[in-house]
Scaffold this active site. Structure first.
Site, PDB file in Angstrom:
ATOM      1  N   HIS A   1     135.374  18.693   0.364  1.00 24.49           N
ATOM      2  CA  HIS A   1     135.151  17.393   0.998  1.00 24.49           C
ATOM      3  C   HIS A   1     136.176  17.110   2.093  1.00 24.49           C
ATOM      4  CE1 HIS A   1     132.787  16.779  -2.682  1.00 24.49           C
ATOM      5  NE2 HIS A   1     132.232  15.737  -2.105  1.00 24.49           N
ATOM      6  N   ALA A   2     137.185  17.955   2.258  1.00 24.34           N
ATOM      7  CA  ALA A   2     138.251  17.703   3.239  1.00 24.34           C
ATOM      8  C   ALA A   2     137.764  17.649   4.691  1.00 24.34           C
ATOM      9  CB  ALA A   2     139.373  18.722   3.085  1.00 24.34           C
TER      10      ALA A   2
END
Length: 186
Positions: free
Chosen positions: A112-113
């Site tokens: 999700h970064a």
């Protein structure tokens, strides 16, 4: 040519990072000889997320606001749902990511970064991957999303999930050893 043993790498995180997505790159990059520092929002240890509950803490070396881009060759952002969602609303984080990109240094984001990269406005026209649930966010920000273990676009490295971490770390090392990347400003 730069060598991984001479590299200094910054990992930025806060509470809720995916345990393996911080520990594996940190430990593997250190094992390859790089100096790796962990920065958190408050400069204190951050608690990871493992499976369906809180995990182990990662010790911090400094506050994100105190990190100086000139000191590092690469920036790594672990995923998990919580960590990048908290980081992407922090002015210091967004500014740091933009500055790493515009200075031509390696930026690596897993799971999700890439949300943080989207918030920093640095994904347009880049080939990227991410956790499948944020694919639309990445595409809506102008990136070309691909479903593969690692994508690299002019020094920006992305991966999908913990299963991709070996490829993710290998690509970070490869990119660092290639040296500074000239790229369009963020």
């Amino acid at each position: 040519m730069p060598n991984i043993q001479d590299a200094k790498i910054l990992i930025i995180t806060t509470h809720g990072f995916e345990q393996s997505e911080l520990e594996f790159p940190r430990d593997q990059l250190r094992a390859k000889g790089a100096e790796v520092q962990v920065a958190t929002l408050d400069g204190k240890a951050a608690k990871g997320w493992e499976g369906s509950d809180w995990g182990r803490e990662a010790e911090a070396d400094l506050k994100i606001a105190d990190a100086k881009i000139a000191d590092y060759d690469a920036l790594v952002i672990p995923g998990g749902q919580i960590n990048p969602d908290l980081l992407r609303v922090e002015k210091d984080v967004v500014s740091l990511v933009k500055d790493f990109v515009t200075s031509g240094k390696i930026v690596a984001a897993v799971c999700h970064a890439p949300w943080v990269l989207v918030e920093a406005g640095v994904v347009k026209d880049r080939e990227m991957t991410s956790y499948h649930s944020i694919r639309t966010d990445v595409e809506n920000a102008g990136a070309r999303w691909v479903d593969q273990s690692v994508a690299v676009s002019n020094g920006i490295v992305t991966s999908r999930n913990p299963d991709d971490l070996k490829d993710f770390v290998a690509k970070i090392v490869e990119e660092i050893e290639e040296g500074k990347h000239d790229r369009d400003a963020a």
